[in-house]
Design a protein around this motif. Sequence first.
Motif, PDB file in Angstrom:
ATOM      1  N   VAL A  62      -7.119  -2.212  16.007  1.00  0.00           N
ATOM      2  CA  VAL A  62      -6.513  -1.048  15.363  1.00  0.00           C
ATOM      3  C   VAL A  62      -5.223  -1.539  14.731  1.00  0.00           C
ATOM      4  O   VAL A  62      -4.514  -2.358  15.315  1.00  0.00           O
ATOM      5  CB  VAL A  62      -6.233   0.132  16.337  1.00  0.00           C
ATOM      6  N   ILE A  63      -4.965  -1.070  13.534  1.00  0.00           N
ATOM      7  CA  ILE A  63      -3.818  -1.575  12.789  1.00  0.00           C
ATOM      8  C   ILE A  63      -2.951  -0.415  12.323  1.00  0.00           C
ATOM      9  O   ILE A  63      -3.457   0.582  11.803  1.00  0.00           O
ATOM     10  CB  ILE A  63      -4.273  -2.430  11.591  1.00  0.00           C
ATOM     11  N   THR A  64      -1.651  -0.569  12.510  1.00  0.00           N
ATOM     12  CA  THR A  64      -0.679   0.386  11.999  1.00  0.00           C
ATOM     13  C   THR A  64      -0.039  -0.242  10.769  1.00  0.00           C
ATOM     14  O   THR A  64       0.385  -1.394  10.811  1.00  0.00           O
ATOM     15  CB  THR A  64       0.388   0.709  13.066  1.00  0.00           C
ATOM     16  N   VAL A  65      -0.018   0.510   9.661  1.00  0.00           N
ATOM     17  CA  VAL A  65       0.521  -0.003   8.401  1.00  0.00           C
ATOM     18  C   VAL A  65       1.439   1.014   7.737  1.00  0.00           C
ATOM     19  O   VAL A  65       1.346   2.213   7.997  1.00  0.00           O
ATOM     20  CB  VAL A  65      -0.596  -0.368   7.385  1.00  0.00           C
ATOM     21  N   VAL A  66       2.284   0.505   6.867  1.00  0.00           N
ATOM     22  CA  VAL A  66       3.004   1.336   5.913  1.00  0.00           C
ATOM     23  C   VAL A  66       2.292   1.139   4.583  1.00  0.00           C
ATOM     24  O   VAL A  66       2.109   0.003   4.131  1.00  0.00           O
ATOM     25  CB  VAL A  66       4.493   0.938   5.794  1.00  0.00           C
ATOM     26  N   VAL A  67       1.872   2.239   3.981  1.00  0.00           N
ATOM     27  CA  VAL A  67       1.205   2.214   2.686  1.00  0.00           C
ATOM     28  C   VAL A  67       2.293   2.382   1.624  1.00  0.00           C
ATOM     29  O   VAL A  67       2.997   3.384   1.612  1.00  0.00           O
ATOM     30  CB  VAL A  67       0.175   3.362   2.561  1.00  0.00           C
ATOM     31  N   GLU A  68       2.436   1.376   0.771  1.00  0.00           N
ATOM     32  CA  GLU A  68       3.411   1.443  -0.316  1.00  0.00           C
ATOM     33  C   GLU A  68       2.688   1.879  -1.589  1.00  0.00           C
ATOM     34  O   GLU A  68       1.698   1.261  -1.993  1.00  0.00           O
ATOM     35  CB  GLU A  68       4.066   0.076  -0.518  1.00  0.00           C
ATOM     36  N   LEU A  69       3.169   2.939  -2.219  1.00  0.00           N
ATOM     37  CA  LEU A  69       2.544   3.450  -3.435  1.00  0.00           C
ATOM     38  C   LEU A  69       3.064   2.714  -4.671  1.00  0.00           C
ATOM     39  O   LEU A  69       4.190   2.230  -4.686  1.00  0.00           O
ATOM     40  CB  LEU A  69       2.838   4.944  -3.589  1.00  0.00           C
ATOM     41  N   ARG A  70       2.235   2.647  -5.704  1.00  0.00           N
ATOM     42  CA  ARG A  70       2.656   2.019  -6.967  1.00  0.00           C
ATOM     43  C   ARG A  70       3.806   2.791  -7.598  1.00  0.00           C
ATOM     44  O   ARG A  70       4.715   2.210  -8.178  1.00  0.00           O
ATOM     45  CB  ARG A  70       1.500   1.943  -7.949  1.00  0.00           C
ATOM     46  N   GLU A  71       3.730   4.102  -7.525  1.00  0.00           N
ATOM     47  CA  GLU A  71       4.777   4.977  -8.049  1.00  0.00           C
ATOM     48  C   GLU A  71       4.812   6.221  -7.175  1.00  0.00           C
ATOM     49  O   GLU A  71       3.809   6.568  -6.538  1.00  0.00           O
ATOM     50  CB  GLU A  71       4.518   5.353  -9.496  1.00  0.00           C
ATOM     51  N   PRO A  72       5.955   6.892  -7.100  1.00  0.00           N
ATOM     52  CA  PRO A  72       6.033   8.097  -6.262  1.00  0.00           C
ATOM     53  C   PRO A  72       5.035   9.163  -6.723  1.00  0.00           C
ATOM     54  O   PRO A  72       4.850   9.382  -7.918  1.00  0.00           O
ATOM     55  CB  PRO A  72       7.478   8.573  -6.465  1.00  0.00           C
ATOM     56  N   LEU A  73       4.377   9.781  -5.755  1.00  0.00           N
ATOM     57  CA  LEU A  73       3.392  10.827  -6.012  1.00  0.00           C
ATOM     58  C   LEU A  73       3.656  12.004  -5.086  1.00  0.00           C
ATOM     59  O   LEU A  73       4.266  11.842  -4.033  1.00  0.00           O
ATOM     60  CB  LEU A  73       1.973  10.305  -5.739  1.00  0.00           C
ATOM     61  N   THR A  74       3.134  13.155  -5.444  1.00  0.00           N
ATOM     62  CA  THR A  74       3.193  14.275  -4.518  1.00  0.00           C
ATOM     63  C   THR A  74       2.177  14.038  -3.410  1.00  0.00           C
ATOM     64  O   THR A  74       1.210  13.281  -3.595  1.00  0.00           O
ATOM     65  CB  THR A  74       2.888  15.618  -5.208  1.00  0.00           C
ATOM     66  N   VAL A  75       2.380  14.686  -2.294  1.00  0.00           N
ATOM     67  CA  VAL A  75       1.417  14.575  -1.199  1.00  0.00           C
ATOM     68  C   VAL A  75       0.053  15.083  -1.668  1.00  0.00           C
ATOM     69  O   VAL A  75      -0.984  14.508  -1.346  1.00  0.00           O
ATOM     70  CB  VAL A  75       1.921  15.338   0.050  1.00  0.00           C
TER      71      VAL A  75
END
Length: 168
Positions: free
Chosen positions: A13-26
Amino acid sequence: MDEQLKQAGQTKVITVVVELREPLTVADVRRKGYLSLNKVIFASAKGEPPVYWDGFTTFCGDCYGDSERITNDFRSWVSALSPSDGDALSHFGLRLERLRETARAGKIAGYLVKEANPGLLRRLLQKDYVRTLHIVRIDEYCADYELGECVPGRWPKENRLEGERLPG
């Protein structure tokens, strides 16, 4: 990153931070396919600490990644702050003006996914809105717990992210 996730196989099981290409709304992220969207980063760390919001906080109640509610609850919290809160915020490296700007924008820079299936993380990594994943932690996958002890196992076959439509 893909190679690291591949090596983890179906027994981790892996815990990650997902980095977005550009800010988006939820809401935008929810439409594109995601994993566990209830711990969001409204502003990334660029010379200042990140602005993180957990949908399971007492303040947020049961946001659970609801596209409007998690953002609205963050905005509500920020609107309750006043200039007199500046000293307390500064102890955490936060500034009221930055929080207000972030709340007005209402977009996220990333999100935290806890204890996920490496195969689904590989699928998430292929999404065009995702810049990269940052691994925070890797643990054994527990298929069950027997007398409080982990019974190692393998993830069941799953190849669909939340918000994705099934083919056909």
